[in-house]
Design an enzyme around this catalytic site. Structure first.
Site, PDB file in Angstrom:
ATOM      1  N   ALA A  98     -36.665 -23.741  98.256  1.00 40.70           N
ATOM      2  CA  ALA A  98     -38.037 -23.439  97.851  1.00 40.70           C
ATOM      3  C   ALA A  98     -38.147 -21.934  97.656  1.00 40.70           C
ATOM      4  O   ALA A  98     -37.361 -21.162  98.219  1.00 40.70           O
ATOM      5  CB  ALA A  98     -39.001 -23.907  98.932  1.00 40.70           C
ATOM      6  N   GLY A 141     -34.666 -26.663 100.066  1.00 36.55           N
ATOM      7  CA  GLY A 141     -35.286 -27.577  99.104  1.00 36.55           C
ATOM      8  C   GLY A 141     -34.333 -27.976  97.989  1.00 36.55           C
ATOM      9  O   GLY A 141     -34.496 -29.042  97.386  1.00 36.55           O
ATOM     10  N   GLU A 144     -32.466 -30.792  99.389  1.00 31.74           N
ATOM     11  CA  GLU A 144     -33.402 -31.924  99.459  1.00 31.74           C
ATOM     12  C   GLU A 144     -33.651 -32.528  98.075  1.00 31.74           C
ATOM     13  O   GLU A 144     -33.749 -33.749  97.933  1.00 31.74           O
ATOM     14  CB  GLU A 144     -34.718 -31.458 100.092  1.00 31.74           C
ATOM     15  CG  GLU A 144     -34.538 -31.106 101.570  1.00 31.74           C
ATOM     16  CD  GLU A 144     -35.746 -30.413 102.165  1.00 31.74           C
ATOM     17  OE1 GLU A 144     -36.235 -29.427 101.560  1.00 31.74           O
ATOM     18  OE2 GLU A 144     -36.222 -30.848 103.225  1.00 31.74           O
ATOM     19  N   GLU A 164     -33.429 -23.601 106.606  1.00 28.93           N
ATOM     20  CA  GLU A 164     -34.821 -23.260 106.930  1.00 28.93           C
ATOM     21  C   GLU A 164     -34.972 -22.683 108.326  1.00 28.93           C
ATOM     22  O   GLU A 164     -35.842 -21.835 108.569  1.00 28.93           O
ATOM     23  CB  GLU A 164     -35.725 -24.498 106.790  1.00 28.93           C
ATOM     24  CG  GLU A 164     -35.922 -24.981 105.366  1.00 28.93           C
ATOM     25  CD  GLU A 164     -34.859 -25.965 104.874  1.00 28.93           C
ATOM     26  OE1 GLU A 164     -33.796 -26.072 105.526  1.00 28.93           O
ATOM     27  OE2 GLU A 164     -35.092 -26.619 103.842  1.00 28.93           O
TER      28      GLU A 164
HETATM   29  N1  CO8 Z   1     -36.608 -18.010  97.145  1.00 31.67           N
HETATM   30  C1  CO8 Z   1     -36.943 -16.922  96.407  1.00 31.67           C
HETATM   31  N2  CO8 Z   1     -36.040 -16.079  95.881  1.00 31.67           N
HETATM   32  C2  CO8 Z   1     -34.746 -16.340  96.114  1.00 31.67           C
HETATM   33  C3  CO8 Z   1     -34.324 -17.458  96.874  1.00 31.67           C
HETATM   34  C4  CO8 Z   1     -35.322 -18.314  97.391  1.00 31.67           C
HETATM   35  N3  CO8 Z   1     -35.033 -19.417  98.075  1.00 31.67           N
HETATM   36  N4  CO8 Z   1     -32.973 -17.436  96.936  1.00 31.67           N
HETATM   37  C5  CO8 Z   1     -32.577 -16.375  96.235  1.00 31.67           C
HETATM   38  N5  CO8 Z   1     -33.632 -15.700  95.730  1.00 31.67           N
HETATM   39  C6  CO8 Z   1     -33.637 -14.489  94.934  1.00 31.67           C
HETATM   40  C7  CO8 Z   1     -33.302 -13.276  95.759  1.00 31.67           C
HETATM   41  O1  CO8 Z   1     -34.435 -12.787  96.438  1.00 31.67           O
HETATM   42  C8  CO8 Z   1     -32.805 -12.317  94.690  1.00 31.67           C
HETATM   43  O2  CO8 Z   1     -33.911 -11.796  94.009  1.00 31.67           O
HETATM   44  P1  CO8 Z   1     -34.012 -10.187  93.754  1.00 31.67           P
HETATM   45  O3  CO8 Z   1     -32.873  -9.889  92.824  1.00 31.67           O
HETATM   46  O4  CO8 Z   1     -35.352 -10.040  93.122  1.00 31.67           O
HETATM   47  O5  CO8 Z   1     -33.865  -9.539  95.070  1.00 31.67           O
HETATM   48  C9  CO8 Z   1     -32.076 -13.237  93.729  1.00 31.67           C
HETATM   49  O6  CO8 Z   1     -32.594 -14.552  93.985  1.00 31.67           O
HETATM   50  C10 CO8 Z   1     -30.578 -13.275  93.961  1.00 31.67           C
HETATM   51  O7  CO8 Z   1     -30.360 -13.590  95.319  1.00 31.67           O
HETATM   52  P2  CO8 Z   1     -29.390 -12.734  96.263  1.00 31.67           P
HETATM   53  O8  CO8 Z   1     -29.359 -11.292  95.822  1.00 31.67           O
HETATM   54  O9  CO8 Z   1     -29.778 -12.988  97.679  1.00 31.67           O
HETATM   55  O10 CO8 Z   1     -27.994 -13.390  95.906  1.00 31.67           O
HETATM   56  P3  CO8 Z   1     -26.710 -13.495  96.838  1.00 31.67           P
HETATM   57  O11 CO8 Z   1     -25.615 -14.018  95.982  1.00 31.67           O
HETATM   58  O12 CO8 Z   1     -26.478 -12.244  97.576  1.00 31.67           O
HETATM   59  O13 CO8 Z   1     -27.078 -14.627  97.947  1.00 31.67           O
HETATM   60  C11 CO8 Z   1     -27.977 -16.746  98.676  1.00 31.67           C
HETATM   61  C12 CO8 Z   1     -27.290 -15.956  97.540  1.00 31.67           C
HETATM   62  C13 CO8 Z   1     -27.009 -16.918  99.849  1.00 31.67           C
HETATM   63  C14 CO8 Z   1     -28.320 -18.123  98.108  1.00 31.67           C
HETATM   64  C15 CO8 Z   1     -29.238 -16.004  99.146  1.00 31.67           C
HETATM   65  O14 CO8 Z   1     -30.029 -15.666  98.009  1.00 31.67           O
HETATM   66  C16 CO8 Z   1     -30.094 -16.793 100.085  1.00 31.67           C
HETATM   67  O15 CO8 Z   1     -29.785 -16.904 101.263  1.00 31.67           O
HETATM   68  N6  CO8 Z   1     -31.230 -17.380  99.602  1.00 31.67           N
HETATM   69  C17 CO8 Z   1     -32.179 -18.082 100.411  1.00 31.67           C
HETATM   70  C18 CO8 Z   1     -31.654 -19.461 100.782  1.00 31.67           C
HETATM   71  C19 CO8 Z   1     -32.661 -20.187 101.655  1.00 31.67           C
HETATM   72  O16 CO8 Z   1     -32.981 -19.765 102.744  1.00 31.67           O
HETATM   73  N7  CO8 Z   1     -33.149 -21.336 101.172  1.00 31.67           N
HETATM   74  C20 CO8 Z   1     -34.097 -22.149 101.885  1.00 31.67           C
HETATM   75  C21 CO8 Z   1     -35.492 -21.773 101.463  1.00 31.67           C
HETATM   76  S1  CO8 Z   1     -36.736 -22.584 102.466  1.00 31.67           S
HETATM   77  C22 CO8 Z   1     -36.828 -24.147 101.815  1.00 31.67           C
HETATM   78  O17 CO8 Z   1     -36.161 -24.494 100.883  1.00 31.67           O
HETATM   79  C23 CO8 Z   1     -37.825 -25.039 102.452  1.00 31.67           C
HETATM   80  C24 CO8 Z   1     -37.949 -26.352 101.727  1.00 31.67           C
HETATM   81  C25 CO8 Z   1     -39.250 -26.965 102.042  1.00 31.67           C
HETATM   82  C26 CO8 Z   1     -39.705 -27.937 100.993  1.00 31.67           C
HETATM   83  C27 CO8 Z   1     -39.641 -27.428  99.593  1.00 31.67           C
HETATM   84  C28 CO8 Z   1     -40.910 -26.780  99.153  1.00 31.67           C
HETATM   85  C29 CO8 Z   1     -40.949 -26.424  97.638  1.00 31.67           C
END
Ligand code: CO8
Length: 290
Positions: A98, A141, A144, A164
């Site tokens: 998400a 998400g 999921e 999460e």
């Molecule tokens: N949300 C928003 N932005 C994101 C997300 C995300 N989940 N993941 C990555 N991005 C963005 C980053 O902020 C970054 O943006 P910017 O360049 O503006 O800073 C861009 O994407 C590239 O990401 P990274 O620089 O972090 O790329 P890396 O290769 O270094 O890392 C990762 C990749 C490991 C995937 C890392 O981005 C990461 O850990 N992302 C978050 C993963 C996460 O925690 N996901 C779970 C989110 S919570 C959730 O899904 C709850 C679900 C509930 C139901 C669903 C509701 C809709």
């Protein structure tokens, strides 16, 4: 943004040409999708192909994207020429979860009051099979979303996780329920409590994924699967999907009864008669989805 998902505005597939040309569908005349790409693929254009397309945010699932996805799925479900759907992302990310930036300012009363993410369940009403083709990250998400599809194929570099807990929350779109059913309690519990990623191979051996292929062959493999499904009778496709899904919802006795009744009902279809005639006459069946 479209802003049409639940307004009842008619959406047309007229802008999708036959063949493999990529189209961004116009929806209700109000513009193209912004977060997904949609086209029809396969020799007979029988496969609805949806690509998540928010590369700058690693396909994180914002509200607009989910609204568009629901519209695209509904269109393909209603299109008689489409018999299976493939959902994919990019080589780096199927979906990184998400959209955390969109969620961050929300409060309890906002999410409870708006029943946040309830829209996700709309895709569970799609009757045609949806194949998730996962390359790269399928996190939170994103994992999921893949699990809400009917079949998951993975590229060999895919990674699955429910991270999460690292954000101080828990999965909200089925992760704590579908993951244990797919991989068993111990592995699901470990994933939900640590946020650790598992590899495509681990996901396959745990039962989350049905096939792992080289990353650059993933879309072709998913498309091939969708085309093979598309050669079947749509009547039987609907019945099989409905019956397998009942295994997750109903007690065994009710699931078995549903299966038996759907099996009986298939004898009322033209395609069941054709399929068995073709076998006895040693020829290929010609299904007409009737
Ligand atoms: N949300 C928003 N932005 C994101 C997300 C995300 N989940 N993941 C990555 N991005 C963005 C980053 O902020 C970054 O943006 P910017 O360049 O503006 O800073 C861009 O994407 C590239 O990401 P990274 O620089 O972090 O790329 P890396 O290769 O270094 O890392 C990762 C990749 C490991 C995937 C890392 O981005 C990461 O850990 N992302 C978050 C993963 C996460 O925690 N996901 C779970 C989110 S919570 C959730 O899904 C709850 C679900 C509930 C139901 C669903 C509701 C809709």
């Amino acid at each position: 943004m479209l802003g049409i998902a639940r307004t009842g505005i008619q959406v047309t597939l007229a802008s999708v040409a036959r063949g493999n040309g990529l189209r961004q569908l116009c929806s209700g005349g109000s513009g193209s999708y912004k977060n997904i790409l949609v086209e029809k693929k396969g020799d007979k254009s029988q496969v609805g192909f949806v690509r998540l397309n928010r590369p700058k945010a690693l396909n994180s699932l914002c509200d607009d994207l989910l609204r568009e996805l629901n519209v695209a799925f509904r269109e393909f479900d209603a299109d008689p020429s489409v018999k299976a759907i493939v959902l994919t992302g990019s080589s780096k990310a199927f979906a990184a979860g998400a959209d955390i930036k969109e969620m961050q300012p929300k409060t309890y009363s906002t999410v409870f009051g708006t029943n946040f993410i309830n829209d996700w369940t709309e895709m569970l009403r799609i009757r045609k099979p949806i194949i998730a083709a996962v390359n790269g990250y399928a996190l939170g998400g994103g994992c999921e979303l893949a699990m809400m599809c009917d079949i998951i194929y993975a590229g060999d570099s895919a990674k699955f996780a429910q991270p999460e807990i690292r954000l101080g929350t828990i999965p909200g779109a089925g992760g704590t329920q579908r993951l244990p059913r797919a991989v068993g309690k111990s592995k699901a519990m470990e994933m939900c409590l640590t946020g650790d990623m598992i590899t495509a191979k681990e996901a396959e051996s745990a039962g989350l994924v049905s096939k792992v292929v080289p990353a650059d062959k993933l879309e072709a493999a998913a498309l091939d699967l969708a085309e093979r499904i598309s050669r079947m009778s749509l009547m039987a496709i609907y019945a099989a999907k409905e019956s397998v899904n009942a295994a997750y919802e109903a007690p065994l006795s009710q699931g078995l009864l549903l299966e038996r009744r759907l099996f009986h009902a298939s004898f009322g279809t033209r395609d069941r008669s054709e399929g068995m005639s073709a076998f006895t006459e040693k020829r290929a069946a010609e299904f007409k989805d009737e």
